[in-house]
Design a protein around this motif. Structure first.
Motif, PDB file in Angstrom:
ATOM      1  N   MET A   1      10.691  -9.753  21.531  1.00  0.00           N
ATOM      2  CA  MET A   1      11.964  -9.076  21.609  1.00  0.00           C
ATOM      3  C   MET A   1      13.063  -9.989  22.141  1.00  0.00           C
ATOM      4  SD  MET A   1      11.708  -6.259  20.315  1.00  0.00           S
ATOM      5  CE  MET A   1      10.305  -5.601  19.539  1.00  0.00           C
ATOM      6  N   THR A   2      12.689 -10.938  22.961  1.00  0.00           N
ATOM      7  CA  THR A   2      13.694 -11.874  23.464  1.00  0.00           C
ATOM      8  C   THR A   2      14.305 -12.651  22.318  1.00  0.00           C
ATOM      9  OG1 THR A   2      12.603 -12.048  25.596  1.00  0.00           O
ATOM     10  CG2 THR A   2      14.108 -13.807  25.022  1.00  0.00           C
ATOM     11  N   SER A   3      13.493 -13.051  21.345  1.00  0.00           N
ATOM     12  CA  SER A   3      14.046 -13.792  20.215  1.00  0.00           C
ATOM     13  C   SER A   3      15.018 -12.930  19.424  1.00  0.00           C
ATOM     14  CB  SER A   3      12.942 -14.338  19.315  1.00  0.00           C
ATOM     15  OG  SER A   3      12.143 -13.303  18.816  1.00  0.00           O
ATOM     16  N   MET A   4      14.811 -11.613  19.397  1.00  0.00           N
ATOM     17  CA  MET A   4      15.757 -10.726  18.717  1.00  0.00           C
ATOM     18  C   MET A   4      17.103 -10.748  19.437  1.00  0.00           C
ATOM     19  SD  MET A   4      15.749  -6.613  18.101  1.00  0.00           S
ATOM     20  CE  MET A   4      16.867  -6.077  19.363  1.00  0.00           C
ATOM     21  N   THR A   5      17.089 -10.653  20.729  1.00  0.00           N
ATOM     22  CA  THR A   5      18.348 -10.565  21.458  1.00  0.00           C
ATOM     23  C   THR A   5      19.073 -11.906  21.514  1.00  0.00           C
ATOM     24  OG1 THR A   5      17.207 -10.897  23.570  1.00  0.00           O
ATOM     25  CG2 THR A   5      17.574  -8.638  22.875  1.00  0.00           C
ATOM     26  N   LEU A   6      18.336 -12.999  21.444  1.00  0.00           N
ATOM     27  CA  LEU A   6      18.983 -14.308  21.440  1.00  0.00           C
ATOM     28  C   LEU A   6      19.311 -14.776  20.027  1.00  0.00           C
ATOM     29  CD1 LEU A   6      16.823 -16.156  24.100  1.00  0.00           C
ATOM     30  CD2 LEU A   6      19.153 -15.299  24.377  1.00  0.00           C
ATOM     31  N   ASP A  14       7.291  -7.967   8.683  1.00  0.00           N
ATOM     32  CA  ASP A  14       6.661  -6.891   7.922  1.00  0.00           C
ATOM     33  C   ASP A  14       6.854  -5.570   8.667  1.00  0.00           C
ATOM     34  OD1 ASP A  14       5.174  -5.300   6.250  1.00  0.00           O
ATOM     35  OD2 ASP A  14       3.235  -6.126   6.865  1.00  0.00           O
ATOM     36  N   LEU A  15       8.060  -5.045   8.645  1.00  0.00           N
ATOM     37  CA  LEU A  15       8.372  -3.818   9.386  1.00  0.00           C
ATOM     38  C   LEU A  15       7.610  -2.613   8.856  1.00  0.00           C
ATOM     39  CD1 LEU A  15      12.221  -4.321   9.866  1.00  0.00           C
ATOM     40  CD2 LEU A  15      10.366  -4.950  11.410  1.00  0.00           C
ATOM     41  N   LEU A  16       7.361  -2.581   7.564  1.00  0.00           N
ATOM     42  CA  LEU A  16       6.625  -1.451   6.987  1.00  0.00           C
ATOM     43  C   LEU A  16       5.150  -1.455   7.405  1.00  0.00           C
ATOM     44  CD1 LEU A  16       8.196  -1.363   3.412  1.00  0.00           C
ATOM     45  CD2 LEU A  16       8.727   0.100   5.372  1.00  0.00           C
ATOM     46  N   GLY A  17       4.667  -2.593   7.870  1.00  0.00           N
ATOM     47  CA  GLY A  17       3.276  -2.704   8.285  1.00  0.00           C
ATOM     48  C   GLY A  17       3.047  -2.377   9.761  1.00  0.00           C
ATOM     49  N   LEU A  18       4.103  -2.009  10.478  1.00  0.00           N
ATOM     50  CA  LEU A  18       3.969  -1.704  11.905  1.00  0.00           C
ATOM     51  C   LEU A  18       3.243  -0.377  12.124  1.00  0.00           C
ATOM     52  CD1 LEU A  18       7.538  -2.671  13.161  1.00  0.00           C
ATOM     53  CD2 LEU A  18       5.426  -3.966  13.474  1.00  0.00           C
ATOM     54  N   SER A  19       2.459  -0.337  13.179  1.00  0.00           N
ATOM     55  CA  SER A  19       1.783   0.915  13.545  1.00  0.00           C
ATOM     56  C   SER A  19       2.784   1.811  14.286  1.00  0.00           C
ATOM     57  CB  SER A  19       0.595   0.626  14.459  1.00  0.00           C
ATOM     58  OG  SER A  19       1.054   0.171  15.724  1.00  0.00           O
ATOM     59  N   VAL A  20       2.424   3.061  14.460  1.00  0.00           N
ATOM     60  CA  VAL A  20       3.272   3.995  15.201  1.00  0.00           C
ATOM     61  C   VAL A  20       3.470   3.490  16.630  1.00  0.00           C
ATOM     62  CG1 VAL A  20       3.427   6.342  16.126  1.00  0.00           C
ATOM     63  CG2 VAL A  20       2.664   5.974  13.781  1.00  0.00           C
ATOM     64  N   LYS A  21       2.414   2.964  17.242  1.00  0.00           N
ATOM     65  CA  LYS A  21       2.513   2.429  18.603  1.00  0.00           C
ATOM     66  C   LYS A  21       3.506   1.263  18.659  1.00  0.00           C
ATOM     67  CE  LYS A  21      -0.261   0.548  22.368  1.00  0.00           C
ATOM     68  NZ  LYS A  21      -1.600   0.147  22.816  1.00  0.00           N
ATOM     69  N   ILE A  26       9.024  -0.996  20.012  1.00  0.00           N
ATOM     70  CA  ILE A  26      10.304  -1.560  19.569  1.00  0.00           C
ATOM     71  C   ILE A  26      11.436  -0.570  19.827  1.00  0.00           C
ATOM     72  CG2 ILE A  26      11.613  -2.297  17.529  1.00  0.00           C
ATOM     73  CD1 ILE A  26       8.975  -3.506  16.476  1.00  0.00           C
ATOM     74  N   SER A  27      11.209   0.696  19.556  1.00  0.00           N
ATOM     75  CA  SER A  27      12.224   1.725  19.791  1.00  0.00           C
ATOM     76  C   SER A  27      12.623   1.782  21.261  1.00  0.00           C
ATOM     77  CB  SER A  27      11.700   3.079  19.329  1.00  0.00           C
ATOM     78  OG  SER A  27      12.602   4.104  19.647  1.00  0.00           O
ATOM     79  N   PHE A  29      12.380  -0.620  23.458  1.00  0.00           N
ATOM     80  CA  PHE A  29      13.120  -1.839  23.769  1.00  0.00           C
ATOM     81  C   PHE A  29      14.566  -1.736  23.292  1.00  0.00           C
ATOM     82  CE2 PHE A  29      14.883  -5.831  22.362  1.00  0.00           C
ATOM     83  CZ  PHE A  29      14.847  -6.568  23.540  1.00  0.00           C
ATOM     84  N   ILE A  30      14.763  -1.275  22.072  1.00  0.00           N
ATOM     85  CA  ILE A  30      16.118  -1.183  21.519  1.00  0.00           C
ATOM     86  C   ILE A  30      16.971  -0.213  22.328  1.00  0.00           C
ATOM     87  CG2 ILE A  30      17.467  -0.426  19.515  1.00  0.00           C
ATOM     88  CD1 ILE A  30      15.253  -1.685  17.767  1.00  0.00           C
ATOM     89  N   LYS A  31      16.402   0.898  22.761  1.00  0.00           N
ATOM     90  CA  LYS A  31      17.146   1.849  23.606  1.00  0.00           C
ATOM     91  C   LYS A  31      17.596   1.192  24.899  1.00  0.00           C
ATOM     92  CE  LYS A  31      14.967   5.987  21.765  1.00  0.00           C
ATOM     93  NZ  LYS A  31      13.965   7.024  21.976  1.00  0.00           N
ATOM     94  N   SER A  32      16.728   0.402  25.508  1.00  0.00           N
ATOM     95  CA  SER A  32      17.095  -0.316  26.737  1.00  0.00           C
ATOM     96  C   SER A  32      18.124  -1.401  26.445  1.00  0.00           C
ATOM     97  CB  SER A  32      15.855  -0.948  27.374  1.00  0.00           C
ATOM     98  OG  SER A  32      14.957   0.026  27.797  1.00  0.00           O
ATOM     99  N   TYR A  33      17.912  -2.128  25.351  1.00  0.00           N
ATOM    100  CA  TYR A  33      18.799  -3.229  24.997  1.00  0.00           C
ATOM    101  C   TYR A  33      20.226  -2.761  24.741  1.00  0.00           C
ATOM    102  CZ  TYR A  33      20.852  -7.120  22.459  1.00  0.00           C
ATOM    103  OH  TYR A  33      21.687  -8.110  22.051  1.00  0.00           O
ATOM    104  N   LYS A  34      20.390  -1.584  24.171  1.00  0.00           N
ATOM    105  CA  LYS A  34      21.736  -1.076  23.879  1.00  0.00           C
ATOM    106  C   LYS A  34      22.592  -0.977  25.138  1.00  0.00           C
ATOM    107  CE  LYS A  34      20.811   1.462  19.634  1.00  0.00           C
ATOM    108  NZ  LYS A  34      20.837   2.770  18.974  1.00  0.00           N
ATOM    109  N   LYS A  35      21.957  -0.831  26.296  1.00  0.00           N
ATOM    110  CA  LYS A  35      22.693  -0.733  27.563  1.00  0.00           C
ATOM    111  C   LYS A  35      23.314  -2.065  27.963  1.00  0.00           C
ATOM    112  CE  LYS A  35      19.586   2.882  29.181  1.00  0.00           C
ATOM    113  NZ  LYS A  35      18.530   3.226  30.130  1.00  0.00           N
ATOM    114  N   VAL A  36      22.748  -3.176  27.494  1.00  0.00           N
ATOM    115  CA  VAL A  36      23.245  -4.498  27.892  1.00  0.00           C
ATOM    116  C   VAL A  36      23.718  -5.339  26.704  1.00  0.00           C
ATOM    117  CG1 VAL A  36      21.805  -4.568  29.964  1.00  0.00           C
ATOM    118  CG2 VAL A  36      20.938  -5.546  27.827  1.00  0.00           C
ATOM    119  N   ALA A  37      23.673  -4.786  25.498  1.00  0.00           N
ATOM    120  CA  ALA A  37      23.978  -5.556  24.284  1.00  0.00           C
ATOM    121  C   ALA A  37      25.351  -6.210  24.327  1.00  0.00           C
ATOM    122  CB  ALA A  37      23.852  -4.668  23.053  1.00  0.00           C
TER     123      ALA A  37
END
Length: 82
Positions: A1-6, A14-21, A26-27, A29-37
Motif C-alpha cells: 500500500m505504501t507504493s500506492m500512496t507514493l 490482477d484486481l479481479l483475482g483478489l479474495s474478499v479478505k 485494501i478497502s 486502507f483506502i478509507k484511512s488513506y483518504k484522511k491524509v491523501a
C-alpha cells in the motif's frame, strides 16, 4: 500500500483475482488513506536510504496539520531496527 500512496494514488495488478479478505484489507486502507491523501499529495517526500537499498523510509507529512504518512520498504522480516 505504501507504493500506492507514493506512486500516484493508483492500484494495479490482477484486481479481479483478489479474495474478499484482500478486498477488505485494501478497502480499509483506502478509507484511512483518504484522511491524509491531501497532505500526501501536496508534500514532497523526505527520504532516508535510496531506491533499492535495504531500508527506504519516505515521509510525506504536512507539519502544519500533522497529517501525512511514513512509508517503509525493507527486505528484512520482522520488526524494523530503527
Amino acid at each position: 500500500m505504501t507504493s500506492m500512496t507514493l506512486g500516484g494514488n493508483g492500484i494495479w495488478g490482477d484486481l479481479l483475482g483478489l479474495s474478499v479478505k484482500e478486498i477488505n484489507v485494501i478497502s480499509s486502507f483506502i478509507k484511512s488513506y483518504k484522511k491524509v491523501a491531501k497532505a500526501v499529495v501536496e508534500n514532497y517526500p523526505v527520504n532516508t536510504g535510496s531506491i533499492g537499498s535495504n531500508l527506504e523510509i519516505y515521509e510525506k507529512i504536512d507539519y502544519k496539520s500533522g497529517n501525512g504518512m511514513i512509508g517503509i520498504f525493507t527486505r528484512w522480516s520482522g520488526p524494523i531496527p530503527i
